[in-house]
Design an enzyme around this catalytic site. Structure first.
Site, PDB file in Angstrom:
ATOM      1  N   TYR A 136       0.825  -1.214   0.000  1.00 16.36           N
ATOM      2  CA  TYR A 136       0.000   0.000   0.000  1.00 16.36           C
ATOM      3  C   TYR A 136       0.861   1.266   0.000  1.00 16.36           C
ATOM      4  O   TYR A 136       0.502   2.263  -0.604  1.00 16.36           O
ATOM      5  CB  TYR A 136      -0.885   0.044   1.257  1.00 16.36           C
ATOM      6  CG  TYR A 136      -2.257  -0.535   1.077  1.00 16.36           C
ATOM      7  CD1 TYR A 136      -2.429  -1.871   0.768  1.00 16.36           C
ATOM      8  CD2 TYR A 136      -3.391   0.258   1.239  1.00 16.36           C
ATOM      9  CE1 TYR A 136      -3.697  -2.402   0.627  1.00 16.36           C
ATOM     10  CE2 TYR A 136      -4.661  -0.272   1.102  1.00 16.36           C
ATOM     11  CZ  TYR A 136      -4.817  -1.598   0.792  1.00 16.36           C
ATOM     12  OH  TYR A 136      -6.069  -2.113   0.657  1.00 16.36           O
ATOM     13  N   LYS A 186       2.309 -15.123   3.074  1.00 18.87           N
ATOM     14  CA  LYS A 186       2.555 -15.901   1.853  1.00 18.87           C
ATOM     15  C   LYS A 186       4.055 -16.198   1.817  1.00 18.87           C
ATOM     16  O   LYS A 186       4.772 -15.873   0.853  1.00 18.87           O
ATOM     17  CB  LYS A 186       2.081 -15.088   0.621  1.00 18.87           C
ATOM     18  CG  LYS A 186       2.076 -15.856  -0.681  1.00 18.87           C
ATOM     19  CD  LYS A 186       1.023 -16.947  -0.783  1.00 18.87           C
ATOM     20  CE  LYS A 186       1.187 -17.732  -2.070  1.00 18.87           C
ATOM     21  NZ  LYS A 186       0.307 -18.931  -2.132  1.00 18.87           N
ATOM     22  N   ASP A 218      -3.763 -18.014   0.924  1.00 22.98           N
ATOM     23  CA  ASP A 218      -4.739 -18.745   0.097  1.00 22.98           C
ATOM     24  C   ASP A 218      -5.480 -19.777   0.943  1.00 22.98           C
ATOM     25  O   ASP A 218      -6.707 -19.914   0.880  1.00 22.98           O
ATOM     26  CB  ASP A 218      -4.062 -19.383  -1.132  1.00 22.98           C
ATOM     27  CG  ASP A 218      -2.810 -20.179  -0.805  1.00 22.98           C
ATOM     28  OD1 ASP A 218      -2.312 -20.100   0.343  1.00 22.98           O
ATOM     29  OD2 ASP A 218      -2.312 -20.891  -1.710  1.00 22.98           O
ATOM     30  N   ASP A 242      -6.984  -6.451   4.026  1.00 24.00           N
ATOM     31  CA  ASP A 242      -8.037  -5.772   3.266  1.00 24.00           C
ATOM     32  C   ASP A 242      -8.956  -6.805   2.635  1.00 24.00           C
ATOM     33  O   ASP A 242     -10.179  -6.730   2.740  1.00 24.00           O
ATOM     34  CB  ASP A 242      -7.385  -4.891   2.184  1.00 24.00           C
ATOM     35  CG  ASP A 242      -8.426  -4.164   1.350  1.00 24.00           C
ATOM     36  OD1 ASP A 242      -9.378  -3.623   1.942  1.00 24.00           O
ATOM     37  OD2 ASP A 242      -8.276  -4.137   0.112  1.00 24.00           O
ATOM     38  N   ASP A 246     -13.061  -8.138   3.956  1.00 25.23           N
ATOM     39  CA  ASP A 246     -14.278  -8.102   3.128  1.00 25.23           C
ATOM     40  C   ASP A 246     -14.887  -9.498   3.031  1.00 25.23           C
ATOM     41  O   ASP A 246     -16.104  -9.668   3.093  1.00 25.23           O
ATOM     42  CB  ASP A 246     -13.963  -7.609   1.692  1.00 25.23           C
ATOM     43  CG  ASP A 246     -14.161  -6.099   1.547  1.00 25.23           C
ATOM     44  OD1 ASP A 246     -13.916  -5.370   2.528  1.00 25.23           O
ATOM     45  OD2 ASP A 246     -14.549  -5.647   0.454  1.00 25.23           O
TER      46      ASP A 246
END
Ligand code: IPM
Ligand code: MG
Length: 352
Positions: A136, A186, A218, A242, A246
């Site tokens: 970001y 990851k 994942d 983020d 959601d």
């Protein structure tokens, strides 16, 4: 008690209005609300999504209540002038590195989840998302390669101190809940994540009472819909947080129900300075129609009372009022109901 009100764009003003009504009914001593412009609304009048006056005003407050920013009409602007930069700028300028996003299924809403009710019922988790670093905030740009292809690039990195402080936030949150922390990364592909995993494991030594495990992002996304009941606290980086937050919102039924707190190290005489916002966006498609669900904004105000004003009792009262309204069938269009923004606000106020 000075609170900055930053309503922003789209449904931001509508949902924030209801949260403000809730705060005002509580009769808090010395309460002062100060409004400021952010997002496309600020760009239109002041040619900047986060005007200096707004930033200075927020710094003079003990907490900020944020609505939403984003406007498709601004998609053509240079990135630093787009509405999203208001919230990113506030997070960066105020050092708000810890983003708390709780997701719990409300009683009676199991049937609204995208998951089967018996799976949805198990959800009671908290995502602790790092908010000041990662891809970001790295350098980014557009360039043309030697053979003439356009290329967009974004730099992803984490320094160990950035990981350490959010790891502590994750462990402390787990201590106050069910003593389980899942770190999501990851590390099988990214060096950024390898460092993340190493540092979180180091910090774990200071929290022998918390059980730590690591998941690749994942797999975490898959587990979140397969068996979300296994999660207590999830600590993760900015980008993964983020996305997973959601996803978690649809697991509990609606993105219109999820609140968030963004905290740093600054202490005021009342508690920790924080920025509080629903995790949903500006929803331009329904803006101005009085249809948005203000519950996420109202629950964000509850988080503000808890973290920035040390008023746990009032926070619990607001959360109970929202839960009771939901159980009584006060559902907005996001939950397939007919209640509008103000009617939902009224129902919560009645119960308060
Ligand atoms: C969020 C939002 C923001 C983010 C956007 C509006 C910049 O999606 O708070 O989750 O990506 O952090
Ligand atoms: Mg988001």
């Amino acid at each position: 008690m000075r609170i900055a009100i930053l309503a922003g764009d789209g449904i931001g003003p509508e949902v924030t209005r209801e949260a403000v009504r809730v705060i005002q009914t509580l009769d808090l001593p010395g309460l002062t609300l100060v409004e400021g412009d952010v997002g496309a609304a600020a760009y239109k009048t002041q040619r900047h999504p986060l005007p200096v006056e707004t930033l200075e005003m927020v710094k003079s407050c003990d907490a900020a209540l944020f609505g939403a920013v984003g406007d498709p009409a601004c998609d053509h602007l240079e990135r630093h002038l787009r509405p999203e930069q208001a919230v990113l700028g506030l997070r960066a300028e105020l050092g708000l590195f810890a983003n708390l996003r709780p997701a719990t299924t409300f009683a009676g809403l199991e049937g609204m989840s995208a998951l089967r009710p018996e799976i949805a019922r198990q959800i009671d988790l908290l995502i602790v998302r790092e908010l000041n670093g990662d891809v970001y905030f790295g350098e980014k740009g557009m360039r043309t390669t030697a053979d003439g292809r356009r290329e967009g690039w974004d730099m992803m990195s984490y320094a160990e101190d950035e990981v350490r402080r959010i790891a502590h936030a994750g462990f402390r949150a787990a201590q106050s809940r069910r003593q389980r922390l899942t770190s999501v990364d990851k590390a099988n592909v990214l060096e950024t994540s390898q460092l993340w995993r190493d540092v979180v494991s180091e910090v774990a030594a200071e929290y022998p009472d918390v059980t730590l495990d690591h998941l690749y992002v994942d797999n975490a996304a898959m587990q979140l819909v397969r068996a979300p009941g296994q999660f207590d606290v999830i600590v993760t980086g900015n980008l993964f947080g983020d996305i997973l937050s959601d996803q978690a919102s649809m697991c509990v039924g609606s993105i219109g129900l999820l609140a968030s707190a963004s905290l740093g190290n600054r202490q005021t005489q009342f508690g920790t300075f924080g920025l509080y916002e629903p995790i949903h966006g500006s929803a331009p498609d329904i803006a101005g129609q009085g249809r948005a669900n203000p519950m996420a904004a109202i629950l964000s105000a509850a988080m503000m009372l808890r973290h920035s004003f040390s008023r746990e009792a009032e926070a619990v009262r607001i959360e109970a009022a929202v839960a009771s309204a939901l159980a009584a069938g006060v559902h907005g269009s996001d939950l397939g109901g007919t209640f509008g923004t103000a009617a939902i606000g009224d129902a919560v106020l009645e119960r308060l």
